[in-house]
Each structure stands twice: as structure tokens, then as C-alpha cells.
Design an enzyme around this catalytic site. Structure first.
Site, mmCIF file in Angstrom:
data_model
loop_
_atom_site.group_PDB
_atom_site.id
_atom_site.type_symbol
_atom_site.label_atom_id
_atom_site.label_comp_id
_atom_site.label_asym_id
_atom_site.label_seq_id
_atom_site.Cartn_x
_atom_site.Cartn_y
_atom_site.Cartn_z
ATOM 1 N N SER A 5 0.839 -1.204 0.000
ATOM 2 C CA SER A 5 0.000 0.000 0.000
ATOM 3 C C SER A 5 0.868 1.246 0.000
ATOM 4 O O SER A 5 1.981 1.245 0.550
ATOM 5 C CB SER A 5 -0.852 -0.039 1.265
ATOM 6 O OG SER A 5 -1.430 1.217 1.519
ATOM 7 N N TYR A 60 -1.914 -0.974 10.988
ATOM 8 C CA TYR A 60 -2.197 -1.557 9.668
ATOM 9 C C TYR A 60 -1.010 -1.339 8.732
ATOM 10 O O TYR A 60 -0.511 -2.275 8.102
ATOM 11 C CB TYR A 60 -3.473 -0.947 9.062
ATOM 12 C CG TYR A 60 -3.586 -1.209 7.582
ATOM 13 C CD1 TYR A 60 -3.903 -2.478 7.106
ATOM 14 C CD2 TYR A 60 -3.329 -0.199 6.641
ATOM 15 C CE1 TYR A 60 -3.959 -2.734 5.744
ATOM 16 C CE2 TYR A 60 -3.387 -0.449 5.279
ATOM 17 C CZ TYR A 60 -3.706 -1.709 4.833
ATOM 18 O OH TYR A 60 -3.744 -1.969 3.487
ATOM 19 N N LYS A 77 1.968 -3.918 6.722
ATOM 20 C CA LYS A 77 2.390 -3.929 5.306
ATOM 21 C C LYS A 77 3.912 -3.812 5.216
ATOM 22 O O LYS A 77 4.567 -4.533 4.454
ATOM 23 C CB LYS A 77 1.728 -2.778 4.542
ATOM 24 C CG LYS A 77 0.235 -2.932 4.378
ATOM 25 C CD LYS A 77 -0.111 -4.072 3.441
ATOM 26 C CE LYS A 77 -1.565 -4.443 3.480
ATOM 27 N NZ LYS A 77 -1.900 -5.719 2.854
HETATM 28 P P1 NAD Z 1 -11.137 -6.773 1.390
HETATM 29 O O1 NAD Z 1 -11.343 -6.734 2.864
HETATM 30 O O2 NAD Z 1 -12.309 -6.520 0.512
HETATM 31 O O3 NAD Z 1 -10.467 -8.150 0.968
HETATM 32 C C1 NAD Z 1 -9.615 -8.877 1.812
HETATM 33 C C2 NAD Z 1 -10.127 -10.307 1.868
HETATM 34 O O4 NAD Z 1 -9.257 -11.062 2.708
HETATM 35 C C3 NAD Z 1 -11.529 -10.420 2.443
HETATM 36 O O5 NAD Z 1 -12.335 -11.152 1.539
HETATM 37 C C4 NAD Z 1 -11.345 -11.167 3.756
HETATM 38 O O6 NAD Z 1 -12.445 -11.984 4.071
HETATM 39 C C5 NAD Z 1 -10.062 -11.943 3.492
HETATM 40 N N1 NAD Z 1 -9.278 -12.298 4.680
HETATM 41 C C6 NAD Z 1 -8.875 -11.484 5.682
HETATM 42 N N2 NAD Z 1 -8.169 -12.167 6.593
HETATM 43 C C7 NAD Z 1 -8.131 -13.456 6.166
HETATM 44 C C8 NAD Z 1 -7.569 -14.657 6.686
HETATM 45 N N3 NAD Z 1 -6.921 -14.692 7.853
HETATM 46 N N4 NAD Z 1 -7.720 -15.796 5.975
HETATM 47 C C9 NAD Z 1 -8.392 -15.792 4.802
HETATM 48 N N5 NAD Z 1 -8.958 -14.698 4.270
HETATM 49 C C10 NAD Z 1 -8.834 -13.542 4.956
HETATM 50 O O7 NAD Z 1 -9.964 -5.730 1.064
HETATM 51 P P2 NAD Z 1 -9.444 -5.176 -0.342
HETATM 52 O O8 NAD Z 1 -9.765 -3.734 -0.391
HETATM 53 O O9 NAD Z 1 -9.871 -6.068 -1.428
HETATM 54 O O10 NAD Z 1 -7.883 -5.286 -0.096
HETATM 55 C C11 NAD Z 1 -7.126 -6.398 -0.543
HETATM 56 C C12 NAD Z 1 -5.678 -6.223 -0.099
HETATM 57 O O11 NAD Z 1 -5.180 -4.996 -0.633
HETATM 58 C C13 NAD Z 1 -5.507 -6.118 1.417
HETATM 59 O O12 NAD Z 1 -4.320 -6.788 1.768
HETATM 60 C C14 NAD Z 1 -5.365 -4.631 1.653
HETATM 61 O O13 NAD Z 1 -4.613 -4.346 2.810
HETATM 62 C C15 NAD Z 1 -4.621 -4.197 0.396
HETATM 63 N N6 NAD Z 1 -4.827 -2.788 0.074
HETATM 64 C C16 NAD Z 1 -6.109 -2.292 -0.012
HETATM 65 C C17 NAD Z 1 -6.300 -0.953 -0.299
HETATM 66 C C18 NAD Z 1 -7.689 -0.378 -0.316
HETATM 67 O O14 NAD Z 1 -7.840 0.838 -0.143
HETATM 68 N N7 NAD Z 1 -8.739 -1.155 -0.577
HETATM 69 C C19 NAD Z 1 -5.194 -0.123 -0.522
HETATM 70 C C20 NAD Z 1 -3.915 -0.655 -0.452
HETATM 71 C C21 NAD Z 1 -3.745 -1.998 -0.155
HETATM 72 C C1 WQD Z 2 -9.248 9.882 1.277
HETATM 73 C C2 WQD Z 2 -9.446 11.369 1.563
HETATM 74 C C3 WQD Z 2 -9.753 11.861 3.886
HETATM 75 C C4 WQD Z 2 -13.575 9.813 4.412
HETATM 76 C C5 WQD Z 2 -6.801 4.719 3.149
HETATM 77 C C6 WQD Z 2 -5.744 4.029 3.966
HETATM 78 C C7 WQD Z 2 -4.618 3.584 3.094
HETATM 79 C C8 WQD Z 2 -5.121 2.756 1.909
HETATM 80 C C9 WQD Z 2 -6.237 3.444 1.187
HETATM 81 C C10 WQD Z 2 -5.042 0.457 2.454
HETATM 82 C C11 WQD Z 2 -8.689 11.855 2.799
HETATM 83 C C12 WQD Z 2 -11.005 12.199 3.104
HETATM 84 C C13 WQD Z 2 -12.407 10.335 3.868
HETATM 85 C C14 WQD Z 2 -14.608 10.693 4.788
HETATM 86 C C15 WQD Z 2 -13.250 12.552 4.056
HETATM 87 N N1 WQD Z 2 -5.682 1.515 2.339
HETATM 88 N N2 WQD Z 2 -12.248 11.672 3.701
HETATM 89 N N3 WQD Z 2 -14.393 12.053 4.591
HETATM 90 O O1 WQD Z 2 -6.934 7.720 4.055
HETATM 91 O O2 WQD Z 2 -6.086 8.134 1.682
HETATM 92 O O3 WQD Z 2 -6.204 5.857 2.530
HETATM 93 O O4 WQD Z 2 -7.254 3.844 2.111
HETATM 94 O O5 WQD Z 2 -3.865 0.255 2.323
HETATM 95 O O6 WQD Z 2 -3.763 2.866 3.907
HETATM 96 O O7 WQD Z 2 -5.286 4.933 4.963
HETATM 97 O O8 WQD Z 2 -8.288 7.003 2.005
HETATM 98 O O9 WQD Z 2 -10.638 7.139 1.343
HETATM 99 O O10 WQD Z 2 -10.069 7.088 3.805
HETATM 100 O O11 WQD Z 2 -9.526 9.145 2.460
HETATM 101 O O12 WQD Z 2 -13.113 13.784 3.916
HETATM 102 O O13 WQD Z 2 -15.661 10.305 5.301
HETATM 103 O O14 WQD Z 2 -10.843 11.573 1.862
HETATM 104 O O15 WQD Z 2 -9.537 12.824 4.902
HETATM 105 O O16 WQD Z 2 -8.256 13.161 2.535
HETATM 106 P P1 WQD Z 2 -6.826 7.290 2.639
HETATM 107 P P2 WQD Z 2 -9.705 7.516 2.431
#
Ligand code: NAD
Ligand code: WQD
Length: 336
Positions: free
Chosen positions: A124, A148, A152
């Protein structure tokens, strides 16, 4: 190729399963459904007209993970499974360390034992902490601001150590910026349990009438309109980033790191406007205090992924908003 997708029932995982099946890969999904629903996989099959194998299994249960490798000859693993709510990770850090770190260790041990040494890991942009300058390149300093993000970073380091110890591993660390949007069919999308933490799912719940208004967390940042700026990337572009990374693993690259972002930042107010245009709905909002831990602005330099993988994000802000709205409108209650 036969690809094991951990977390494949989740938001990014389900979209990646669609693209894997479209490319004629065989797909095996392992997910404990702790933050997802099996219905997403039914929809994946509906979109693609293809099947996949699903294991309702927990990465914390090593025997369940071993069973998948015993039953299938896996070529590579795409490892999405993990918990991802930043705020929750601050209040219950041990749950996050246990699930994300122990889960990954079980997976890596099972892979090692099965001699499967190709993995793509969901990292991430959070690993860059508060960047000193923009756009962010892969060699920028790394830091974590919450448990979190620390999971990562720790997993990235574990994978680096693993590669140092055994050069047969091929590892891609993909650092996602802010994934949004949904498949254009409206069959799959992001389906957060409870009140969403992230901006776009929150806006979408306001648009559909489930939440009265959006709180905009701060309008006094040093950005053009004072609100936070992020690199929002369409989830289908992101899914395709994984498809383009897979062949790279088979050139024995060792450990490689790529930013997956668009290279352009949009502000919270720009996102609201974009969503209003795409949905035809008014999004009421009020300016609230800054959210603790937030940074002002963040966007990627995605040039390395373009040069080395031939991948770049193609979809526009309008696509992101339209596709999110199409999914939300067709499925007001998500998969339930
Ligand atoms: P999500 O929660 O929709 O998907 C994650 C999946 O992993 C879920 O289906 C959950 O049930 C499963 N899971 C969690 N723990 C588990 C375990 N112990 N065993 C088996 N399954 C398990 O999340 P997402 O948004 O699809 O994110 C996928 C990956 O990408 C995550 O690792 C997340 O940290 C990373 N990521 C997400 C974002 C974001 O903003 N969505 C940004 C950067 C990185
Ligand atoms: C985006 C912008 C908020 C909600 C998060 C995780 C990051 C990654 C992606 C996993 C910011 C603003 C938000 C609301 C708002 N996930 N906001 N009102 O914080 O950039 O990233 O998701 O790896 O680790 O931290 O994403 O969508 O929460 O926020 O004003 O109700 O929207 O302040 O500027 P963020 P976000």
C-alpha cells in the site's frame, strides 16, 4: 497458469479473479469471508462465464492452507488476504498483527513446503508515510503511521529477507494508491460492512440515501482547495496491474516493487463533484475537523510499472464515479 488468490472474495480480489479468468488462467480462491461474501464469487462466475475453485479457509489455520497446496499444483500466489481498516488497527493492533503477519507467515511456509515460490503481495502507498515530495517513487523512504501500515511494512521486510535467503523466490510488492470504482457490469464492487471508513464508499452511501451527509475531514490543508488530495485508481486498472505483473514473475526478477497509481491527484471536493455529475445525485457535505493521521496529499509516480510491466491506468475519474454508482445503485445493500 493456476493462480491461488488469497482474499479473492474481497473487493480487489474479486475484480482480479475476473481478469485472471478473462486471461484463461485457472483460479483457486482461499478466503475466510471475514470481510466479504461468497456471493462475490458467484458474480465473478456470472461475469466471466467461467468457474473457479473456492476454499472457505483461514490463513491462520496452517492445515487449511496446506490442503490447498496438496490438492493443486499452484504456479503463483496473489496474496490479498488481510485486514485493512486503519482506525480499527489502532484500537485492536494485536488482531491486525496476528491476522496479517501470522496469516502471511503460514502462507509463505506452506508455499515453501510446496516449492511454490512466486508471489504478488498487496502492499500500500501507506508504507510511504507522509512523503517529503510528490510524486512518490518506489525508492522513497518508508515509514508506518499506524498498526495496519506497519503490517504492510513488516510483510515487505519479511519478503525481502526471504528472497535474500533463497534466490529461487520471485516476489512482486505492489503498492496500491486509493482503489475505487467497480466492474462495469455493476455485478461486483466494494461492499464494506457497516459505516464506510473510506471516502468513495461513504459518498456512495450518501448518494443512495443510507447516510445523510459526508463529513469532509479538513479544508485547511496546503492543497489547491484545502481538502485532501489522493491518487484514486479504478479497481479494474488495479486488477490488470496484477495480470501484467504475473509474466514478470516468470522472468526470475527476484524481488520487484511497483507503485500502482494513476500519477494524478484529485481532491475530496473534486471527488464529490465528479460523483454528483456521474450519479445525478446531490451529495450534501459539511466541513469537519481533520481526521487524525491523515496526510495532505499523496500521488504516485507510476513510470516504473509502465516501463517494466507495460501497465498504466487508463480509466478516468468519471469512469470511477460512474462505475461506483452503477454498482451501488444496482445493489443498494451490497451482496446482502
Ligand atoms: P477486502 O477486505 O475486501 O479483501 C480482503 C479479503 O481477505 C476479504 O475477503 C477477507 O475476508 C479476506 N481475509 C482477511 N483475513 C483473512 C484470513 N486470515 N484468511 C483468509 N482470508 C482472509 O480488502 P481489499 O480492499 O480487497 O484489499 C485487498 C488487499 O489490498 C488487502 O491486503 C489490503 O490491505 C490491500 N490494500 C487495499 C487498499 C484499499 O484501499 N482497498 C489499498 C492498499 C492496499
Ligand atoms: C481519502 C481522503 C480523507 C472519508 C486509506 C488508507 C490507506 C489505503 C487506502 C489500504 C482523505 C477524506 C475520507 C470521509 C473525508 N488503504 N475523507 N471524509 O486515508 O487516503 O487511505 O485507504 O492500504 O492505507 O489509509 O483514504 O478514502 O479514507 O480518504 O473527507 O468520510 O478523503 O480525509 O483526505 P486514505 P480515504
Amino acid at each position: 497458469m493456476k493462480i491461488l488468490v488469497t482474499g479473492g472474495a474481497g473487493y480487489i480480489g474479486s475484480h482480479t479473479c475476473v481478469e485472471l479468468l478473462n486471461e484463461n488462467h485457472e483460479v483457486v480462491v482461499l478466503d475466510n469471508l471475514s470481510n466479504s461474501s461468497e456471493e462475490s464469487l458467484t458474480r465473478v462466475k456470472k461475469i466471466t462465464g467461467k468457474s473457479l475453485e473456492f476454499y472457505k479457509a483461514d490463513l491462520l489455520n496452517k492445515k487449511q492452507v496446506d490442503a490447498v497446496f496438496l490438492e493443486h499444483k499452484i504456479d503463483a500466489v496473489i496474496h490479498f488476504a488481510g485486514l485493512k481498516a486503519v482506525g480499527e488497527s489502532v484500537s485492536i493492533p494485536l488482531k491486525y498483527f496476528h491476522n496479517n503477519i501470522t496469516g502471511t507467515l503460514n502462507l509463505l511456509c506452506a508455499m515453501n513446503e510446496a516449492n511454490v515460490k512466486n508471489i504478488i503481495f498487496s502492499s500500500s502507498a501507506t508504507v510511504y508515510g507522509d512523503p517529503l515530495s510528490l510524486p512518490i517513487k518506489e525508492d522513497f523512504p518508508l515509514s508506518a503511521t499506524n498498526p495496519y501500515g506497519r503490517t504492510k511494512l513488516m510483510i515487505e521486510e519479511i519478503l525481502q529477507d526471504l528472497y535474500r535467503s533463497d534466490k529461487n523466490w520471485n516476489i512482486a510488492l505492489l503498492r496500491y494508491f486509493n482503489p475505487v470504482g467497480a466492474h462495469k457490469s455493476g455485478e461486483i464492487g466494494e461492499d464494506p460492512f457497516g459505516i464506510p471508513n473510506n471516502l468513495v464508499p461513504y459518498i456512495s452511501k450518501v448518494a443512495v440515501g443510507f447516510l445523510p451527509r459526508l463529513n469532509v475531514f479538513g479544508n485547511d490543508y496546503n492543497t489547491p482547495d484545502g481538502t485532501g488530495v489522493r491518487d484514486f485508481i479504478h479497481v479494474v486498472d488495479l486488477a490488470l496491474g496484477h495480470i501484467r505483473t504475473l509474466p514478470k514473475l516468470f522472468t526470475n526478477p527476484g524481488i520487484v516493487i511497483y507503485n500502482l497509481g494513476t500519477g494524478t491527484g484529485f481532491s475530496v471536493l473534486e471527488m464529490i463533484k465528479g460523483f454528483e455529475t456521474a450519479s445525478g445525485k446531490k451529495i450534501p457535505y459539511k466541513i469537519a475537523d481533520r481526521r487524525p493521521g491523515d496526510i495532505a496529499a499523496c500521488w504516485a509516480d507510476p513510470a516504473k510499472a509502465k516501463d517494466e510491466l507495460g501497465w498504466e491506468a487508463k480509466k478516468t475519474l468519471d469512469d470511477m464515479c460512474k462505475d461506483t454508482w452503477n454498482w451501488q445503485n444496482k445493489n443498494p445493500n451490497g451482496y446482502r
